[in-house]
Design a protein around this motif. Structure first.
Motif, short mmCIF file in Angstrom:
data_model
loop_
_atom_site.label_atom_id
_atom_site.label_comp_id
_atom_site.label_asym_id
_atom_site.label_seq_id
_atom_site.Cartn_x
_atom_site.Cartn_y
_atom_site.Cartn_z
N THR A 200 0.73 -1.33 0.09
CA THR A 200 -0.03 -0.11 -0.01
C THR A 200 0.91 1.17 -0.07
O THR A 200 0.39 2.42 -0.65
CB THR A 200 -0.91 -0.04 1.15
N SER A 201 2.07 1.16 0.74
CA SER A 201 2.84 2.48 0.60
C SER A 201 3.52 2.73 -0.72
O SER A 201 3.30 3.96 -0.91
CB SER A 201 4.15 2.43 1.71
N ILE A 203 1.79 1.75 -3.63
CA ILE A 203 0.66 2.30 -4.33
C ILE A 203 0.36 3.95 -4.10
O ILE A 203 0.07 4.55 -5.06
CB ILE A 203 -0.53 1.30 -4.00
N SER A 204 0.37 4.18 -3.06
CA SER A 204 0.23 5.56 -2.47
C SER A 204 1.24 6.61 -3.00
O SER A 204 0.90 7.51 -3.49
CB SER A 204 0.27 5.71 -0.85
N LEU A 205 2.33 5.99 -3.04
CA LEU A 205 3.53 6.86 -3.72
C LEU A 205 3.28 6.97 -5.28
O LEU A 205 3.18 8.13 -5.81
CB LEU A 205 5.06 6.27 -3.53
N GLN A 207 0.33 6.79 -6.82
CA GLN A 207 -0.74 7.68 -6.85
C GLN A 207 -0.26 9.05 -6.82
O GLN A 207 -0.63 9.98 -7.64
CB GLN A 207 -1.82 7.42 -6.03
N ALA A 208 0.35 9.53 -6.06
CA ALA A 208 1.02 10.99 -5.58
C ALA A 208 1.79 11.41 -6.77
O ALA A 208 2.03 12.38 -7.35
CB ALA A 208 1.84 11.02 -4.52
N ARG A 212 -2.88 6.28 -11.81
CA ARG A 212 -4.15 5.79 -11.05
C ARG A 212 -4.25 4.31 -11.22
O ARG A 212 -3.72 3.59 -11.90
CB ARG A 212 -5.35 6.56 -11.90
#
Length: 226
Positions: A200-201, A203-205, A207-208, A212
């Motif tokens: 998840t970390s 994936i969040s990066l 996205q930032a 998408r």
């Protein structure tokens, strides 16, 4: 409606990487010395039989698709995971940074050593057969890299992103990510990537950084039954 990235391995071996494909019209794979990816044309008995006959007894193959993956009776699933596929929302700017250098065949052993240490995904000495790679060295040691893997018409996969543990937290991975995304955009293609759904970390990066979530994907590692 089926998207070209729903079955990325099959579509790559049908289009931009057709020259690398082993197999025929019913099932194909990359040479295992490059990457252990394979796919059947569809779920028909003919295609599944062809997929079953691709590996030797000692070889494993990785299958990745957005939907359920049909497994031939002669192959056993030895590992599986949920993966996400992410696509760039917009073209990325091409970057220039003197620390980033193209990697060549002379760098293959160092690349494999870094990938073995950090485990970004399947990686071999011949990974550069799939696309260009770039890296950052510190005092001669390769400490970060990223590059290109599968290709389909209009799309190139960003892959192999990794940073040596001693150099993490310095922004090198983000820099190389943005650099490779920019190189892909400059070619007129759209960048995409795969990540484990549990990461998840990362994936969040991503996205930032302008990617998408396009689809959830299934991954299966298979071998011949003994």
């Amino acid at each position: 409606m089926t998207h070209i990235l729903d079955r990325p391995i099959w579509s790559a071996l049908q289009t931009a990487h057709a020259d690398l494909a082993e197999g025929g019209k019913s099932a194909r794979r990359y040479p295992p010395s490059i990457v252990p990816f394979a796919a059947s044309a569809d779920g028909t008995p003919e295609s599944l039989d062809a997929l079953e006959n691709l590996p030797s007894q000692a070889e494993s193959m990785i299958l990745v698709e957005s939907g359920p993956i049909a497994i031939p009776p002669g192959l056993a699933v030895v590992a599986e995971a949920s993966v996400v596929q992410m696509v760039a929302e917009r073209p990325h700017e091409r970057l220039s940074d003197s620390r980033i250098q193209p990697l060549t065949e002379a760098d293959a052993a160092d690349m494999l050593a870094l990938a073995t240490l950090t485990k970004p995904g399947p990686f071999t000495l011949r990974a550069q057969s799939l696309g260009s790679f770039w890296g950052i060295r510190s005092e001669g040691r390769l400490v970060a890299m990223a590059g290109q893997r599968m290709r389909q018409t209009g799309f190139i996969e960003l892959s192999g992103l990794c940073t040596h543990p001693d150099f993490q937290g310095r922004g090198l991975g983000t820099l190389l990510f943005r650099f490779v995304a920019g190189e892909i955009s400059s070619s007129g293609d759209t960048a995409y990537l795969h990540a484990y759904a549990t990461n998840t970390s990362a994936i969040s990066l991503y996205q930032a950084l302008g990617f998408r979530l396009r689809s959830e994907m299934n991954m299966r590692v298979v071998k011949r039954r003994t």
